[in-house]
Design an enzyme around this catalytic site. Structure first.
Site, mmCIF file in Angstrom:
data_model
loop_
_atom_site.group_PDB
_atom_site.id
_atom_site.type_symbol
_atom_site.label_atom_id
_atom_site.label_comp_id
_atom_site.label_asym_id
_atom_site.label_seq_id
_atom_site.Cartn_x
_atom_site.Cartn_y
_atom_site.Cartn_z
ATOM 1 N N GLU A 228 0.713 -1.283 -0.154
ATOM 2 C CA GLU A 228 0.205 0.253 -0.211
ATOM 3 C C GLU A 228 1.458 1.417 0.155
ATOM 4 O O GLU A 228 1.641 1.459 1.222
ATOM 5 C CB GLU A 228 -0.680 -0.018 1.272
ATOM 6 C CG GLU A 228 -1.443 -1.332 1.285
ATOM 7 C CD GLU A 228 -3.330 -1.097 -0.070
ATOM 8 O OE1 GLU A 228 -3.033 -0.075 -0.453
ATOM 9 O OE2 GLU A 228 -3.694 -2.716 0.175
ATOM 10 N N CYS B 159 -3.187 8.621 3.457
ATOM 11 C CA CYS B 159 -2.756 8.244 1.939
ATOM 12 C C CYS B 159 -4.070 7.969 1.432
ATOM 13 O O CYS B 159 -4.269 7.541 0.189
ATOM 14 C CB CYS B 159 -3.000 6.773 2.790
ATOM 15 S SG CYS B 159 -3.727 5.381 3.122
HETATM 16 P P1 NAP Z 1 8.138 5.022 5.343
HETATM 17 O O1 NAP Z 1 8.820 5.765 5.067
HETATM 18 O O2 NAP Z 1 7.857 4.892 3.204
HETATM 19 O O3 NAP Z 1 7.942 4.197 6.007
HETATM 20 C C1 NAP Z 1 6.818 2.975 5.994
HETATM 21 C C2 NAP Z 1 7.421 2.073 7.423
HETATM 22 O O4 NAP Z 1 8.714 0.712 6.184
HETATM 23 C C3 NAP Z 1 8.324 2.375 8.264
HETATM 24 O O5 NAP Z 1 7.406 0.948 9.312
HETATM 25 C C4 NAP Z 1 9.789 2.979 7.969
HETATM 26 O O6 NAP Z 1 10.795 2.260 9.193
HETATM 27 C C5 NAP Z 1 9.586 0.968 6.858
HETATM 28 N N1 NAP Z 1 10.907 1.209 6.716
HETATM 29 C C6 NAP Z 1 12.131 2.408 5.929
HETATM 30 N N2 NAP Z 1 12.948 1.463 5.348
HETATM 31 C C7 NAP Z 1 12.730 0.350 5.308
HETATM 32 C C8 NAP Z 1 13.155 -0.441 4.742
HETATM 33 N N3 NAP Z 1 14.668 -0.030 3.693
HETATM 34 N N4 NAP Z 1 13.285 -1.592 4.644
HETATM 35 C C9 NAP Z 1 11.195 -2.317 5.454
HETATM 36 N N5 NAP Z 1 11.097 -1.251 5.971
HETATM 37 C C10 NAP Z 1 11.746 0.211 6.089
HETATM 38 O O7 NAP Z 1 6.824 5.737 5.075
HETATM 39 P P2 NAP Z 1 6.014 6.580 6.027
HETATM 40 O O8 NAP Z 1 6.590 8.098 5.914
HETATM 41 O O9 NAP Z 1 5.775 6.665 7.066
HETATM 42 O O10 NAP Z 1 4.071 6.591 5.546
HETATM 43 C C11 NAP Z 1 3.904 7.499 4.667
HETATM 44 C C12 NAP Z 1 3.868 7.361 3.460
HETATM 45 O O11 NAP Z 1 3.132 5.933 3.285
HETATM 46 C C13 NAP Z 1 2.619 8.137 2.707
HETATM 47 O O12 NAP Z 1 3.118 8.392 1.448
HETATM 48 C C14 NAP Z 1 1.217 7.045 2.355
HETATM 49 O O13 NAP Z 1 0.325 7.797 0.664
HETATM 50 C C15 NAP Z 1 2.145 5.787 2.792
HETATM 51 N N6 NAP Z 1 0.758 5.299 3.579
HETATM 52 C C16 NAP Z 1 -0.014 4.784 2.346
HETATM 53 C C17 NAP Z 1 -1.677 3.952 3.113
HETATM 54 C C18 NAP Z 1 -1.950 3.035 2.771
HETATM 55 O O14 NAP Z 1 -2.602 2.781 2.531
HETATM 56 N N7 NAP Z 1 -2.083 2.498 0.964
HETATM 57 C C19 NAP Z 1 -1.661 4.008 4.098
HETATM 58 C C20 NAP Z 1 -0.653 4.741 5.122
HETATM 59 C C21 NAP Z 1 0.176 5.429 4.420
HETATM 60 P P3 NAP Z 1 11.192 3.463 10.104
HETATM 61 O O15 NAP Z 1 10.010 3.581 10.034
HETATM 62 O O16 NAP Z 1 11.803 3.055 11.038
HETATM 63 O O17 NAP Z 1 12.221 4.103 9.192
#
Ligand code: NAP
Length: 524
Positions: free
Chosen positions: A258, A297
């Site tokens: 997602e 999101c």
């Molecule tokens: P993110 O920076 O991509 O982080 C998401 C998760 O991935 C966090 O738990 C993060 O851990 C982890 N992560 C980071 N680097 C990783 C790696 N190399 N390997 C494995 N896991 C890793 O996203 P975010 O800033 O938390 O969320 C915002 C984004 O999420 C927005 O773009 C939004 O649109 C999207 N979103 C989508 C949905 C949907 O249902 N489609 C819902 C909510 C949000 P850390 O926090 O420890 O870095």
């Protein structure tokens, strides 16, 4: 003074990390709250325990028994709601109303699956469709069955839904009989950790059924084996890393993504500035921009109106946004709290600056004083409405997701052009349509459905009962094709599919009768 280092739960035990961990902050006050980390945690042993002990114990239960456990979890979470609201205010900077979307939204989803699962009764497998004859002899047929996968479900979650993001995935996984390991986003991990702690302390689930690992994601994907599944929610950049990991690329670990999305709202070309459809669009756009400070999101990012209504829409949306008081969510007059961190604030401000290369600023709430918050310390960003009279010439407006209280109003000249512009989002979670005309709504649904996980139509007759453009209801599909990640979650019992393996059993009618006795037909 160093704050508490939150323990992780894995392998049926609590572990406190070595080292000092990573601090979590109050985004309004800038103060440190708790710390998270997982240094020294034996991931390999923990995943093995989850797979072998947790999975086995859950699969020994029937769907009905697992559904009953979900219902008990609901009760435990409800009993601790006050603590969750306190954590959300402190760590996410959200108002009570916005925290409810996450906290009560998560509990509601869990309750929904408890009810749905009850109806599956004492079966341990699902029948997928009817028997199909394979030749002349009607005695030899094929029956597709679904069985819980013999692996773990790893959830890597985004920061904006520490509660709902856990339970919307854990409910169908646990109901399916698949044990869960959740890795919350670091910035807001506290609420997820606390909810898991309450459920573990209440001793509801078999050991190894539910685990939480906070802090770094390093090494988690390496643990995944062929029958495990991973469900990721977050940015498109991290999604790329997950998709290309050897667990997915080489070991065929099933993967649900997602990711981010340029969701849209579309006003019927027949609408007028005094029509109800127009007013409904204005209200919904304002709501979507301001709920959780736009950190959803599903939030509306692009608003398409007929060219003749562009100025009227800009004026009406701006007038409503001007009434949104921003600041410390502990202040009773505040309607919109902060972003989740200073990093997010910087990212949103940078995103606005990028979009401004292609858009005008139609409304900027930034000149209003924050309520009970220091503008330097607090991660607050006021709502900003951007606008473009020539969206066909824009590129960034259809590409850049600004994850905050920001949307862009766009003028269209024909409905065909509006559909084409919406499709430039390259696949989104949701598009909402505002019209009093059922035929127009039906046409829009058919034009937009293939590129959207959900088409949400708001007409005057459902003005009071519609569930909201951005609200994810467990009975409807959540996810979107293309840029939105290509994932599918929820959608009632459809959600169980991700946690089950399908197999075709080709056998005699007598053998299939015997099989059917221990399974239940999966109907949606
Ligand atoms: P993110 O920076 O991509 O982080 C998401 C998760 O991935 C966090 O738990 C993060 O851990 C982890 N992560 C980071 N680097 C990783 C790696 N190399 N390997 C494995 N896991 C890793 O996203 P975010 O800033 O938390 O969320 C915002 C984004 O999420 C927005 O773009 C939004 O649109 C999207 N979103 C989508 C949905 C949907 O249902 N489609 C819902 C909510 C949000 P850390 O926090 O420890 O870095």
């Amino acid at each position: 003074m160093t704050t508490t280092l939150l323990p992780n739960h894995l392998g049926g035990q609590w572990h406190t990390a070595t080292g000092t961990g990573t601090p979590l902050f109050d985004p309004i006050l800038g103060t440190e709250l708790v710390r998270v980390g997982n240094a020294g945690l034996d991931l390999e042993a923990g995943f093995r325990f989850t797979r072998e002990q947790g999975g086995k114990a859950l699969r020994a239960l029937t769907y009905g028994q697992r559904a009953a456990l979900l219902a008990v979890i609901v009760k435990v979470l409800q009993a601790n709601r006050d603590a969750y609201y306190e954590i959300a205010t402190a760590n996410s900077g959200t108002t009570t109303k916005d925290s409810a979307v996450d906290i009560d939204g998560g509990i509601f989803t869990l309750g929904y699956y408890a009810k749905q699962g009850e109806a599956l009764g004492d079966a341990r497998a699902l029948l997928d469709g009817a028997r199909i004859r394979m030749g002349k002899d009607p005695a030899f047929q094929t029956q597709h069955i679904l069985q819980p996968t013999h692996g773990v479900a790893l959830f890597i979650n985004a920061f904006n839904f520490p509660s709902w993001g856990l339970w919307e995935k854990a409910a169908p996984a646990l109901l399916s009989g698949v044990p869960v390991i959740v890795k919350p986003a670091t910035a807001t991990a506290w609420l997820t950790q606390r909810m898991v702690k309450d459920v573990i302390d209440a001793n509801i689930l078999p050991p190894g059924s539910l685990s939480v690992v906070c802090g770094s994601s390093a090494g988690l994907m390496d643990q995944l084996q062929p029958f495990d599944v991973v469900s990721f929610t977050g940015s498109a950049d991290t999604a790329r890393v997950i998709r290309s990991h050897p667990a997915v690329a080489e070991r065929s670990v099933r993967c649900n993504i997602e990711a981010d999305s340029l969701n849209s709202a579309l006003l019927d070309p027949a609408a007028t500035a005094d029509s109800e459809a127009f007013n409904l669009l204005v209200s919904e756009v304002v709501r979507e921009m301001t709920v959780k400070a736009g950190q959803k999101c599903t939030a509306i990012r692009r608003v398409f109106v007929p060219r003749a209504l562009y100025d009227a829409a800009a004026q009406a949306i701006g007038a409503k946004l001007a009434k949104t008081s921003v600041g410390n969510p502990r202040h009773e007059a505040v309607r919109m709290g902060s972003l989740v961190s200073q990093e997010q604030k910087a990212s949103v401000l940078e995103g606005i600056a990028r979009l401004r290369a292609e858009a005008d600023v139609l409304f900027d709430g930034g000149s209003a004083t924050l309520l009970d918050a220091d503008p330097v310390v607090a991660a607050c960003v006021a709502p900003v409405l951007l606008g473009s009279r020539e969206p066909a010439k824009a590129r960034l407006l259809h590409e850049v997701e600004v994850f905050g209280p920001v949307a862009t109003l766009m003028a269209y000249d024909s409905i065909e052009q509006a559909f084409e512009l919406i499709h430039r989002g390259e696949g989104s979670l949701v598009s909402s349509v505002y019209s009093a005309d059922p035929a127009f709504i039906a046409r829009a649904a058919l034009e937009l459905g293939s590129a959207h996980g959900r088409v949400h139509a708001i007409s005057p007759d459902v003005a009071a009962s519609q569930t909201g453009h951005g609200n994810v209801m467990p009975m409807s599909l959540h996810g979107g094709p293309g840029r939105a990640g290509g994932g599918e979650e929820l959608g009632g019992l459809r959600a169980l599919g991700f946690y089950h393996r399908r197999s075709a059993v080709q056998a005699s009618s007598a053998a299939l009768d015997a099989l059917a006795a221990s399974a239940v037909a999966l109907t949606y």
